[in-house]
Write a protein that holds these residues in place. Structure first.
Motif, PDB file in Angstrom:
ATOM      1  N   ILE A 168      -4.230   1.930   3.051  1.00  0.00           N
ATOM      2  CA  ILE A 168      -4.841   3.016   3.545  1.00  0.00           C
ATOM      3  C   ILE A 168      -5.217   3.153   5.021  1.00  0.00           C
ATOM      4  O   ILE A 168      -4.742   4.226   5.499  1.00  0.00           O
ATOM      5  N   GLU A 169      -5.645   2.093   5.491  1.00  0.00           N
ATOM      6  CA  GLU A 169      -5.975   2.199   7.155  1.00  0.00           C
ATOM      7  C   GLU A 169      -4.804   2.291   7.764  1.00  0.00           C
ATOM      8  O   GLU A 169      -4.811   2.960   8.906  1.00  0.00           O
ATOM      9  N   ARG A 173      -3.150   5.580   7.618  1.00  0.00           N
ATOM     10  CA  ARG A 173      -3.671   6.753   8.476  1.00  0.00           C
ATOM     11  C   ARG A 173      -3.694   6.506   9.940  1.00  0.00           C
ATOM     12  O   ARG A 173      -3.231   7.658  10.317  1.00  0.00           O
ATOM     13  N   THR A 201      -5.163   6.117  -0.855  1.00  0.00           N
ATOM     14  CA  THR A 201      -4.206   6.308  -0.083  1.00  0.00           C
ATOM     15  C   THR A 201      -3.733   7.987  -0.032  1.00  0.00           C
ATOM     16  O   THR A 201      -3.713   8.524   0.673  1.00  0.00           O
ATOM     17  N   MET A 218      -6.470  10.394   0.712  1.00  0.00           N
ATOM     18  CA  MET A 218      -6.592  10.475   2.265  1.00  0.00           C
ATOM     19  C   MET A 218      -5.763  11.294   2.857  1.00  0.00           C
ATOM     20  O   MET A 218      -5.878  11.979   3.692  1.00  0.00           O
ATOM     21  N   SER A 275      -6.070  14.956   2.046  1.00  0.00           N
ATOM     22  CA  SER A 275      -7.370  15.677   2.684  1.00  0.00           C
ATOM     23  C   SER A 275      -7.214  15.469   4.384  1.00  0.00           C
ATOM     24  O   SER A 275      -7.436  16.427   4.997  1.00  0.00           O
ATOM     25  N   GLU A 276      -6.637  14.526   5.119  1.00  0.00           N
ATOM     26  CA  GLU A 276      -6.763  14.462   6.247  1.00  0.00           C
ATOM     27  C   GLU A 276      -5.271  14.839   6.927  1.00  0.00           C
ATOM     28  O   GLU A 276      -5.325  15.282   8.339  1.00  0.00           O
TER      29      GLU A 276
END
Lengths: 164, 299
Positions: free
Chosen positions: B16-17, B20, B47, B50, B53-54
Motif C-alpha cells: 500500500i505505501e 501510494r 491498497t 486507498m 479514495s486517494e
C-alpha cells in the motif's frame, strides 16, 4: 602517496551498484574508482560521480577467465571489487576466477547489503578445487540426463509448437 | 498534432505505501497525456480502498486472487494509449522520463521498447552526476553489437507491439517474463534499446526478496524460455547446459531449489503447449541471455 586504484567488476544490476557504491567509497577513502562493465552498461556507468573511468568488457557473454580483456593486462590495481547479488557470494565463482586475470594486490567481495570482505587469491584457487569436483559430478550426471534430453526433447518441442 | 496518449500499467499486491508513493510520483510527470491503470492482484492490505479514495483518476482493475504476471496482460488489454509504460508497484518513472520516451518512439518507428535506466530509489540521486537533471545528458542509446532484453520495473512499449506478441507469458507467473517477451519483440522486427536519459526509480531492497521464489521461478522459466523460443538444436544445447547448472549450483549452494525448479519445468511442460515458436536464428544468437544469473539469487 598516490591514491589507491580500485576496479569494480560490474557483476550486478545498476540498482544494486547504486546502493553498494557509497559503502565502497567509505571502505576505500580517496580511491580512484574504475568500473569494468559490458558494452551495454557503459553509458549508464558514466553517470556515476564517483567513477573516474569506465572500461568496456569486450564480450557479449559473462565474465570468464578464458575471456580476458586484453587491455586489462596493462593495468595495475590496488584492489578489485566483485559485487554479488546475494549474501554469501555463491554463484559468482566465475567472476572471482576472472578477477585473477586482472593485476591487483587484493580482491574483495561486496554483497547485496554492502558487507565487504577480502578474498585472497589462494582462497579463490582453493574454491577452484571444490569447483572442479562439483564440475566433474555435474558433468557425469548431465551426461546421463542429457541422453534422455537428446532422445525425447526434439519430440517434446514438436508437441509444444504453435502449429500442432 | 496532439501528444499521443501514454498508458502506465502497474501491477500491485499488498504494498500500500509503495503504491501510494508511486502514484503520487506519477502525478509529477512532465508529459501531459497519461492514463494510469493499476491491476490489483488481490491485495488484502487496503491498497484497493486507498487507490479508490486517494486516486480517483486511476483506472483500477481488481483480480480475485494473485495471478502473477498474467494480471499485467489484463492491464495491457485495457490500455488505450499508443505507448504503454510498464512499472512495478514499487517503481515509477522519473518526471521527464515519459516525455523523453515518447520522443524516442516518435523518432523511430521500428523501436519496440524503450528500456528505462532502472535505478535505486534510495541512493541514485545522491551518486549520479548533476548533468542528468538537465536535457543535456546524452540521449544516445547504449552502444553494443548484441541484442538486449529489458527490465519490467521500467519500460515503455509500443502498445501495438505488446498486442502483437500477446503480452507477457502468463504461464511464467513470476520472473523471466521480460526475457521471453524480448525474444518475440525482436522476432516481430522491433528493437529494444536502453536509453540512459530515460530513468525509472525502483525501491530495490534485498529485504523484499524471499529466499525460494526468485531462484525457483527464474530457473524453471529459463528452461521454458529456451523451449519456447530457440531453434531445436539450440534449445537442446541450452537445456543440457541448464541441467548442468542446476546440478552444479545445487551442490555449490547446498539447496534443492534448482532441482525442484528443473523437475517442475519438465513436469509442467504441458503449459507451454501451442506456445513454442522458434525465433530467427540470428535473433537467438544475438540476444544476450546471461543464464548463470538465474543461479545467483539464493542465499
Amino acid at each position: 602517496m598516490s591514491e589507491p586504484q580500485i576496479l569494480i567488476i560490474r557483476s550486478v544490476s545498476f540498482q544494486q551498484l547504486d546502493q553498494n557504491l557509497p559503502k565502497l567509497q567509505e571502505a576505500f577513502p580517496g580511491a580512484r574508482i574504475a568500473l569494468l562493465t559490458h558494452a551495454h552498461g557503459v553509458r549508464q556507468a558514466e553517470k556515476y560521480r564517483a567513477i573516474h573511468r569506465v572500461l568496456a568488457y569486450p564480450f557479449k557473454e559473462g565474465f570468464h577467465y578464458r575471456r580476458r580483456a586484453a587491455d586489462m593486462k596493462r593495468e595495475q590495481f590496488d584492489a578489485v571489487v566483485i559485487p554479488v547479488t546475494n549474501l554469501s557470494g555463491t554463484g559468482f565463482f566465475n567472476v572471482l576466477l576472472f578477477s585473477l586475470t586482472i593485476p591487483s594486490k587484493r580482491r574483495f567481495v561486496c554483497n547485496m547489503v554492502s558487507d565487504i570482505w577480502e578474498v585472497s587469491a589462494s582462497r579463490i584457487i582453493w574454491m577452484g578445487v571444490r569447483h572442479l569436483l562439483f564440475q566433474a559430478v555435474s558433468s557425469i550426471l548431465s551426461l546421463l540426463l542429457g541422453i534422455f534430453a537428446v532422445l525425447f526433447l526434439p519430440f517434446g518441442l514438436k508437441r509444444l509448437s504453435k502449429n500442432k | 498534432m496532439s501528444a499521443p496518449l501514454v498508458s502506465i500499467v502497474m501491477l500491485c499486491w499488498n504494498r500500500i505505501e509503495d503504491v501510494r508513493e508511486s502514484l503520487n510520483r506519477i502525478r509529477e510527470q512532465h508529459y501531459p497525456h497519461i492514463e494510469t491503470i493499476v491491476v490489483d492482484n488481490g491485495s488484502t492490505d487496503g491498497t484497493v480502498e486507498m487507490i479508490q479514495s486517494e486516486f480517483p483518476g486511476v483506472r483500477l482493475i481488481r483480480m480475485y486472487k494473485n495471478m502473477g504476471i498474467e494480471a499485467y496482460n489484463i492491464g495491457f488489454a485495457n490500455a488505450r494509449g499508443e505507448y504503454t509504460v510498464i512499472i512495478d508497484d514499487d517503481s515509477f518513472p522519473a518526471p521527464n522520463a515519459i516525455r523523453r520516451m515518447v520522443d524516442k518512439f516518435e523518432a523511430d518507428e521500428r523501436l519496440g521498447v524503450v528500456a528505462f535506466d532502472v535505478r535505486n530509489f534510495y541512493s541514485y540521486d545522491d551518486i549520479k552526476k548533476e548533468a542528468e537533471t538537465t536535457d543535456t545528458v546524452t540521449n544516445a542509446p547504449a552502444a553494443n553489437d548484441y541484442f538486449m532484453s529489458f527490465n519490467g520495473a521500467g519500460a515503455g512499449v509500443r502498445t501495438s507491439v505488446l498486442r502483437q506478441i500477446g503480452g507477457y507469458p502468463e504461464e511464467f507467473f513470476l520472473y523471466n517474463n521480460e526475457l521471453d517477451s524480448a525474444f518475440r519483440i525482436w522476432d516481430a522486427g522491433y528493437k529494444i534499446q536502453s536509453f540512459p536519459d530515460v530513468v525509472a526509480y525502483h525501491k530495490y531492497s534485498p529485504k523484499n526478496r524471499t529466499s525460494w521464489r526468485a531462484p525457483f521461478y527464474y530457473t524453471r522459466n529459463a528452461f521454458w524460455t529456451a523451449w519456447k523460443n530457440y531453434p531445436a538444436d539450440m534449445a537442446l544445447r541450452i537445456t543440457i547446459q541448464l541441467i548442468y547448472s542446476c546440478l552444479y549450483y545445487s551442490m555449490e549452494q547446498r539447496t534443492t531449489v534448482y532441482l525442484k525448479a528443473m523437475w517442475s519445468a519438465f513436469r509442467d511442460r504441458g503449459r507451454l503447449k501451442g506456445k513454442r515458436k522458434p525465433v530467427e536464428r540470428t535473433i537467438a544468437e544475438q540476444l544476450r541471455v546471461p543464464w548463470n544469473v538465474n543461479f545467483t539469487f539464493y542465499r
